[in-house]
Design a protein around this motif. Structure first.
Motif, short mmCIF file in Angstrom:
data_model
loop_
_atom_site.label_atom_id
_atom_site.label_comp_id
_atom_site.label_asym_id
_atom_site.label_seq_id
_atom_site.Cartn_x
_atom_site.Cartn_y
_atom_site.Cartn_z
N GLU A 42 0.84 -1.20 0.00
CA GLU A 42 0.00 0.00 0.00
C GLU A 42 0.87 1.25 0.00
O GLU A 42 1.82 1.35 0.78
CB GLU A 42 -0.88 -0.03 1.25
N THR A 55 3.26 13.68 -2.14
CA THR A 55 1.92 13.11 -2.27
C THR A 55 1.72 12.08 -1.17
O THR A 55 2.69 11.48 -0.68
CB THR A 55 1.70 12.44 -3.63
N TYR A 56 0.46 11.88 -0.81
CA TYR A 56 0.14 10.97 0.28
C TYR A 56 -0.99 10.04 -0.11
O TYR A 56 -1.94 10.44 -0.79
CB TYR A 56 -0.27 11.75 1.53
N GLY A 57 -0.88 8.82 0.35
CA GLY A 57 -1.98 7.88 0.21
C GLY A 57 -3.00 8.13 1.31
O GLY A 57 -2.78 8.91 2.23
N ASP A 58 -4.11 7.44 1.20
CA ASP A 58 -5.19 7.67 2.16
C ASP A 58 -4.90 7.10 3.54
O ASP A 58 -5.43 7.57 4.53
CB ASP A 58 -6.49 7.05 1.62
N SER A 59 -4.07 6.07 3.58
CA SER A 59 -3.91 5.32 4.83
C SER A 59 -3.38 6.16 5.98
O SER A 59 -3.88 6.07 7.10
CB SER A 59 -2.99 4.13 4.60
N LYS A 61 -2.76 9.66 5.62
CA LYS A 61 -2.92 11.08 5.29
C LYS A 61 -3.40 11.84 6.53
O LYS A 61 -4.33 11.41 7.21
CB LYS A 61 -3.90 11.26 4.15
N GLY A 62 -2.74 12.95 6.80
CA GLY A 62 -3.08 13.75 7.96
C GLY A 62 -2.37 13.31 9.23
O GLY A 62 -2.39 14.02 10.24
N ASP A 86 -2.16 0.28 11.60
CA ASP A 86 -0.96 0.74 10.91
C ASP A 86 0.18 -0.28 11.01
O ASP A 86 1.25 -0.08 10.41
CB ASP A 86 -0.48 2.07 11.50
N SER A 102 1.89 6.19 -6.65
CA SER A 102 1.23 5.18 -5.84
C SER A 102 1.38 3.75 -6.36
O SER A 102 0.86 2.83 -5.73
CB SER A 102 -0.26 5.50 -5.72
#
Length: 120
Positions: A42, A55-59, A61-62, A86, A102
């Motif tokens: 992932e 860029t960031y993946g959803d897993s 992010k934040g 995680d 990605s």
């Protein structure tokens, strides 16, 4: 051939933080991926060689920040507010030229991975 060496993994309680590091020489796009048992690899985050584009993946992010120190040829992944989901092996990867941030298949070089375990 580019050799990537990850460090910084370990065991942390939920809500805790870890910073992963990857010795990463050369002018490439650098990324972090993760893979949990029984799951596909992932995308977590990517950064350009200059560090100007991320860029960031959803897993994560934040809850994560990717950065690069060119003077030290090192890429970092700061992870905060970690959750048990995680838990995975985290891999550093590098690609030259074009490709999708990605997509694992677009990366030519991979580290051996570092285990991150988050306890509840």
């Amino acid at each position: 051939q580019v050799q990537l060496v990850e460090s910084g993994g370990g065991l942390v309680q939920a809500g805790g933080a870890l910073r992963l590091a990857c010795a990463a020489p050369g002018r490439y796009v650098w990324a972090w991926f993760r893979q949990a048992p029984g799951k596909e690899r992932e995308f977590v985050a990517a950064i350009s060689w200059s560090g100007g584009t991320t860029t960031y993946g959803d897993s994560l992010k934040g809850r994560s920040t990717i950065s690069r120190d060119n003077a030290k040829s090192t890429v970092y992944l700061q992870m905060n507010n970690l959750r048990p989901e995680d838990t995975a092996v985290y891999y550093c990867a590098a690609r030259g030229g074009s490709g999708r941030d990605s997509s694992p298949s677009d990366y030519q070089f991979w580290g051996q991975g570092t285990q991150v375990t988050v306890s509840s």
